[in-house]
Design a protein around this motif. Sequence first.
Motif, short mmCIF file in Angstrom:
data_model
loop_
_atom_site.label_atom_id
_atom_site.label_comp_id
_atom_site.label_asym_id
_atom_site.label_seq_id
_atom_site.Cartn_x
_atom_site.Cartn_y
_atom_site.Cartn_z
N LYS A 1 0.84 -1.21 0.00
CA LYS A 1 0.00 0.00 0.00
C LYS A 1 0.87 1.25 0.00
CE LYS A 1 -3.89 -2.11 2.47
NZ LYS A 1 -4.67 -2.11 3.74
N LEU A 2 1.95 1.22 0.79
CA LEU A 2 2.87 2.36 0.86
C LEU A 2 3.50 2.63 -0.50
CD1 LEU A 2 4.65 4.43 2.44
CD2 LEU A 2 6.24 2.54 2.86
N MET A 3 3.97 1.58 -1.18
CA MET A 3 4.62 1.74 -2.47
C MET A 3 3.64 2.24 -3.53
SD MET A 3 7.75 1.07 -1.85
CE MET A 3 8.48 0.90 -3.47
N ASP A 4 2.41 1.76 -3.46
CA ASP A 4 1.38 2.22 -4.41
C ASP A 4 1.09 3.71 -4.20
OD1 ASP A 4 1.19 -0.31 -5.47
OD2 ASP A 4 -0.62 -0.86 -4.37
N ARG A 5 1.01 4.14 -2.94
CA ARG A 5 0.77 5.56 -2.64
C ARG A 5 1.92 6.43 -3.11
NH1 ARG A 5 0.64 5.30 3.28
NH2 ARG A 5 0.74 7.56 3.16
N MET A 6 3.13 5.93 -2.97
CA MET A 6 4.29 6.70 -3.40
C MET A 6 4.33 6.85 -4.92
SD MET A 6 7.27 5.40 -0.78
CE MET A 6 8.44 6.70 -1.18
N GLU A 7 3.97 5.80 -5.62
CA GLU A 7 3.93 5.87 -7.09
C GLU A 7 2.85 6.85 -7.55
OE1 GLU A 7 4.97 5.27 -10.96
OE2 GLU A 7 6.03 4.59 -9.15
N GLU A 8 1.73 6.86 -6.84
CA GLU A 8 0.65 7.79 -7.16
C GLU A 8 1.10 9.23 -6.90
OE1 GLU A 8 -2.93 8.99 -8.63
OE2 GLU A 8 -2.10 6.96 -8.62
N ARG A 9 1.83 9.45 -5.82
CA ARG A 9 2.34 10.79 -5.52
C ARG A 9 3.31 11.25 -6.62
NH1 ARG A 9 3.66 14.20 -1.20
NH2 ARG A 9 1.55 13.72 -0.50
N LYS A 10 4.14 10.37 -7.08
CA LYS A 10 5.10 10.70 -8.14
C LYS A 10 4.36 11.12 -9.42
CE LYS A 10 8.77 8.63 -10.95
NZ LYS A 10 9.55 7.39 -11.20
N LYS A 11 3.33 10.38 -9.78
CA LYS A 11 2.56 10.71 -10.99
C LYS A 11 1.90 12.09 -10.86
CE LYS A 11 1.43 5.95 -12.32
NZ LYS A 11 0.34 4.94 -12.42
N LYS A 12 1.36 12.37 -9.69
CA LYS A 12 0.69 13.65 -9.48
C LYS A 12 1.68 14.82 -9.56
CE LYS A 12 -3.27 12.04 -6.77
NZ LYS A 12 -3.96 12.08 -5.46
N ILE A 13 2.86 14.62 -9.02
CA ILE A 13 3.89 15.67 -9.08
C ILE A 13 4.27 15.96 -10.52
CG2 ILE A 13 6.31 16.19 -8.55
CD1 ILE A 13 5.88 14.64 -5.91
N VAL A 14 4.51 14.91 -11.29
CA VAL A 14 4.89 15.08 -12.70
C VAL A 14 3.77 15.76 -13.48
CG1 VAL A 14 5.43 13.87 -14.84
CG2 VAL A 14 6.47 13.12 -12.69
N GLU A 15 2.54 15.32 -13.26
CA GLU A 15 1.39 15.91 -13.98
C GLU A 15 1.25 17.38 -13.63
OE1 GLU A 15 -1.94 13.54 -12.89
OE2 GLU A 15 -1.33 11.80 -14.12
N TYR A 16 1.39 17.73 -12.36
CA TYR A 16 1.23 19.12 -11.92
C TYR A 16 2.23 20.04 -12.57
CZ TYR A 16 1.25 23.26 -8.97
OH TYR A 16 1.21 24.55 -8.54
N TYR A 17 3.49 19.65 -12.56
CA TYR A 17 4.53 20.54 -13.09
C TYR A 17 4.53 20.59 -14.62
CZ TYR A 17 6.42 21.61 -8.56
OH TYR A 17 6.56 22.10 -7.29
N LYS A 18 4.06 19.53 -15.25
CA LYS A 18 3.94 19.57 -16.72
C LYS A 18 2.82 20.53 -17.13
CE LYS A 18 5.99 15.19 -18.15
NZ LYS A 18 5.76 13.88 -18.81
N LYS A 19 1.75 20.57 -16.35
CA LYS A 19 0.63 21.46 -16.65
C LYS A 19 0.94 22.92 -16.34
CE LYS A 19 -3.15 18.15 -15.92
NZ LYS A 19 -4.30 17.81 -15.04
N ASN A 20 1.84 23.13 -15.37
CA ASN A 20 2.11 24.49 -14.91
C ASN A 20 3.50 24.99 -15.30
OD1 ASN A 20 -0.29 25.22 -12.92
ND2 ASN A 20 0.22 23.07 -12.60
N LYS A 21 3.97 24.55 -16.43
CA LYS A 21 5.27 25.03 -16.93
C LYS A 21 5.20 26.49 -17.34
CE LYS A 21 7.85 21.02 -18.58
NZ LYS A 21 8.43 20.39 -19.76
#
Length: 218
Positions: free
Chosen positions: A198-218
């Motif tokens: 569960k911890l590893m799944d949450r961390m992978e989800e956090r990574k995806k959200k970070i990448v998506e956020y910064y790609k949208k807000n370049k």
Amino acid sequence: MKKRIKVLLAAILIVIVGFLVFFSIESKSKISQDDEIKIKQTTESFIKTDFSSLRGSNDFSTVGNDKFKQYLKARNDIKKVYAELVKSDSQSKKIDYKFKYLEIARAGKYVKVDVDVSEIGLEPIVVSDGEKSKTTHSGTSNHSILYLAKIGDEFKVMSARRDTEADLIDDEFNANKELGFEDGFEDNDDLTSKNFKKLMDRMEERKKKIVEYYKKNK
């Protein structure tokens, strides 16, 4: 008279046995000076190499837990990705570390280390408040809690967490808890494995959200 002497001798024997048991337990719980030096060396090498507030190189030479290695790899990967997205120099920045040990104590078959860590950038930076400029050094302080095990003649880090409220990863993900070191189920592999997944799944989800956020807000 003989009966009284026997009772007295028995009482003395009980007291002696009690003292022997007490000192035996005390000697087992006490950490030797040599072991304390090794514990500090492992702690400091681990934090500098794999568990800095800014980064981790995934060296793992001081780590003795495969699950924790997976956690560190995911943690350090997120920090690296974030640094690339915001164009930070955190992955190469030169840092001076200061360690203040609050407690080194046995916790069952492990050793628990509570330590305050200061990380100070060696290269000066110039900051301005609009009117005046001054040269200073960037830095951060945090409280780390580690669990170590003696494997052979060496101490290895089995789990660790940074107690902080202002970090991209460390303020949310607590490996000590999910790997069972805070709740006493580290020997229950089924429960630890479920929590860890569960911890590893949450961390992978956090990574995806970070990448998506910064790609949208370049």
